[in-house]
Design a protein around this motif. Structure first.
Motif, short mmCIF file in Angstrom:
data_model
loop_
_atom_site.label_atom_id
_atom_site.label_comp_id
_atom_site.label_asym_id
_atom_site.label_seq_id
_atom_site.Cartn_x
_atom_site.Cartn_y
_atom_site.Cartn_z
N SER A 250 0.82 -1.21 0.00
CA SER A 250 0.00 0.00 0.00
C SER A 250 0.85 1.26 0.00
CB SER A 250 -0.93 0.01 1.22
OG SER A 250 -0.18 0.07 2.41
N SER A 251 2.05 1.16 0.52
CA SER A 251 2.91 2.33 0.54
C SER A 251 3.77 2.43 -0.70
CB SER A 251 3.82 2.30 1.77
OG SER A 251 4.66 1.16 1.71
N ARG B 28 -4.39 4.61 3.03
CA ARG B 28 -3.18 4.44 2.22
C ARG B 28 -3.35 3.31 1.21
NH1 ARG B 28 2.03 4.26 5.92
NH2 ARG B 28 2.99 4.62 3.88
N LYS B 29 -4.05 2.27 1.60
CA LYS B 29 -4.24 1.15 0.68
C LYS B 29 -5.08 1.58 -0.53
CE LYS B 29 -5.94 -3.61 0.50
NZ LYS B 29 -6.60 -4.71 1.26
N MET C 208 -0.26 9.16 0.50
CA MET C 208 0.25 8.09 1.35
C MET C 208 1.34 8.57 2.29
SD MET C 208 0.36 4.87 -1.30
CE MET C 208 1.42 5.67 -2.49
N ASP C 209 1.93 9.74 2.01
CA ASP C 209 3.07 10.20 2.81
C ASP C 209 2.78 11.49 3.57
OD1 ASP C 209 4.54 8.09 1.75
OD2 ASP C 209 5.27 9.27 0.07
N ASP D 122 14.85 10.95 2.58
CA ASP D 122 14.26 9.61 2.51
C ASP D 122 14.39 8.85 3.83
OD1 ASP D 122 13.49 10.03 -0.08
OD2 ASP D 122 15.20 9.00 -0.98
N LYS D 123 15.40 9.17 4.62
CA LYS D 123 15.56 8.48 5.90
C LYS D 123 14.45 8.84 6.89
CE LYS D 123 20.63 8.54 5.46
NZ LYS D 123 21.90 9.04 6.04
N LYS D 124 13.77 9.96 6.66
CA LYS D 124 12.73 10.42 7.59
C LYS D 124 11.34 9.95 7.20
CE LYS D 124 15.42 14.64 8.36
NZ LYS D 124 15.41 16.12 8.31
N VAL D 125 11.20 9.30 6.04
CA VAL D 125 9.90 8.85 5.55
C VAL D 125 9.86 7.34 5.59
CG1 VAL D 125 8.28 8.90 3.60
CG2 VAL D 125 9.74 10.89 4.08
N ALA D 126 8.77 6.78 6.16
CA ALA D 126 8.69 5.33 6.33
C ALA D 126 8.70 4.60 5.00
CB ALA D 126 7.41 4.98 7.11
N ARG D 127 8.08 5.17 3.98
CA ARG D 127 8.00 4.50 2.68
C ARG D 127 9.34 4.44 1.97
NH1 ARG D 127 7.29 6.43 -2.36
NH2 ARG D 127 6.97 8.54 -1.56
N THR D 128 10.23 5.40 2.24
CA THR D 128 11.47 5.51 1.47
C THR D 128 12.74 5.23 2.29
OG1 THR D 128 11.58 7.88 1.95
CG2 THR D 128 10.41 7.20 -0.05
N LYS D 129 12.61 4.95 3.55
CA LYS D 129 13.82 4.81 4.38
C LYS D 129 14.62 3.56 4.04
CE LYS D 129 11.42 2.45 8.18
NZ LYS D 129 11.06 2.54 9.62
N ASN D 130 14.02 2.58 3.37
CA ASN D 130 14.74 1.36 3.00
C ASN D 130 15.33 1.41 1.59
OD1 ASN D 130 14.22 -0.01 5.45
ND2 ASN D 130 12.17 -0.58 4.72
#
Length: 431
Positions: free
Chosen positions: A46-47, A319-320, A246-247, A130-138
């Motif tokens: 979903s993210s 978000r989904k 979603m963000d 990107d490190k501060k956003v759950a969707r992009t931290k990986n």
């Protein structure tokens, strides 16, 4: 649970499957484990960053970070970049024909390559955000799996492939037009720091293929294709605003700006405006190019269906649902492509000639008035020339008459002088 994990790992090794595949088990404990795995997969899906459930996991460990950096696990972005160019290629095809497969293939490869290059540029610039956003931290750069110099090496390769594709274009006009998109690609990642409308700048960047496809096929730029470009920009504003929903919470904490934050609770009304503007611009493009007259009617019907779905089945805070609506836009692009191909194939050349040669009523009146004025001017000019000719002839005749009269008078004078020369005084003197 430990026995389940052992048993599951044996299944993975025996069937040579990647970890965390779905396994049908019957006990309650097994259901808890499977639901936990499934829940995490749905959350990532979903993210928009589902690395654990991607086919890329089948590749070697050293290769996977590069593939994730290129976003090959999420091909929807390449599709959204490809469809504007495909629409433009289809519109450039002669009426009654299908679009060329060669140029569609070139634009498909170019969409994957340039989308990957754009993502690398974006990740290099935004790795701290990107490190501060759950969707992009990986993501590979944000998580430290890849170093910036490694990403730059991959970016160089992508740019080299893109330049080689650019050299296949048949004319310099299309090559220069393709190079003109480079500044937009570089500048886009900075927009989210300064404006709440980075989606607008993304629309100007991602839809460059709408201008490029027509120019490549026809060899010249048609101003009518600008309306297609405008339609694609509104399309990007529509789907990327949904993507940004979603963000929202992470963007606020990270200081990232987006249209999702700017529109707030009125986001549905703005989405309606973007979608309506997209459809109106598409209808104008089809009518300007003289396509099948049934196509605008189909788009109007589809607009009613889409608006009903947006206002009754979409929750901006889910978000989904946001990911689902965003993902469906790739299908919408394919649907529009089929409509354009069908409209071009079943359109007649006579319709195009009528749309090009039949002017508006005002233009007809203006053209008739100009023709009347020209005729009147020609008649006045002819009369003037005729009068001038007649005057010249009269003057010439008068001069000729004067010349004849002068000659007659001269001859009379000569005869008179001759008679006077034989005077009787001289004769008598001589006699």
């Amino acid at each position: 649970l430990s026995r389940i994990r052992t048993r599951s790992s044996r299944i993975y090794r025996r069937k040579n499957l990647p970890p965390r595949n779905h396994v049908k088990l019957s006990t309650t404990a097994n259901t808890v484990l499977v639901n936990a795995v499934t829940h995490r997969g749905l959350k990532n899906f979903s993210s928009g960053d589902s690395q654990s459930t991607s086919r890329i996991e089948l590749f070697p460990e050293k290769v996977k970070p590069y593939l994730y950096l290129m976003r090959l696990d999420k091909p929807i972005g390449s599709f959204l970049l490809f469809w504007p160019g495909a629409w433009s290629i289809a519109l450039a095809s002669p009426l009654g024909t299908l679009p060329g497969v060669y140029w569609l293939f070139v634009f498909a490869v170019g969409s994957v390559v340039m989308r990957s290059a754009g993502c690398i540029v974006n990740d290099l610039i935004d790795k701290d955000l990107d490190k501060k956003v759950a969707r992009t931290k990986n993501r590979p750069l944000a998580s430290g799996k890849l170093k910036p110099y490694q990403a730059l090496g991959l970016l160089t390769t992508q740019v080299a492939i893109g330049m080689s594709l650019l050299r296949t274009f048949p004319n310099m006009e299309s090559i220069y037009l393709g190079l003109a998109s480079a500044p937009f690609i570089i500048a886009y990642p900075f927009m989210k720091r300064f404006t709440y409308y980075p989606q607008l700048f993304l629309g100007l960047t991602m839809n460059w293929g709408a201008l490029l496809g027509y120019t490549v096929v026809t060899g010249s730029f048609n101003p009518a294709i600008l309306s297609l470009y405008v339609a694609c920009v509104f399309w990007t504003l529509y789907y990327d605003t949904i993507y940004a929903l979603m963000d929202k919470s992470d963007d606020v904490s990270a200081g990232i700006k987006s249209t999702a934050l700017a529109f707030g609770d009125n986001v549905k009304y703005y989405l309606t405006f973007f979608r309506t503007s997209q459809f109106l611009a598409l209808i104008y493009t089809f009518m300007a190019l003289g396509l099948n007259k049934l196509l605008p009617f189909i788009l109007v019907c589809y607009w009613f269906y889409d608006m009903n779905k947006l206002h009754t089945g979409f929750d901006p805070n889910d978000r989904k649902q946001s990911w689902q609506f965003f993902s469906e836009e790739a299908f919408h692009g394919f649907f529009f492509f089929l409509l354009i191909v069908g409209a071009v194939y079943y359109s007649d050349e006579e319709d195009e000639q009528e749309s090009e040669t039949t002017p508006l009523v005002e233009d007809v009146k203006e053209s008739e008035a100009s023709q009347i004025m020209e005729c009147a001017q020609d008649e006045n000019l002819n009369e003037t020339v005729g009068n001038t000719k007649h005057e010249n002839i009269d003057v010439t005749m008068q001069q000729d008459n004067k010349y004849v009269n002068t000659n007659q008078e001269t001859e009379q004078v000569r005869k008179t002088k001759g008679k006077q020369g034989r005077s009787p005084f001289k004769l008598s003197k001589c006699g």
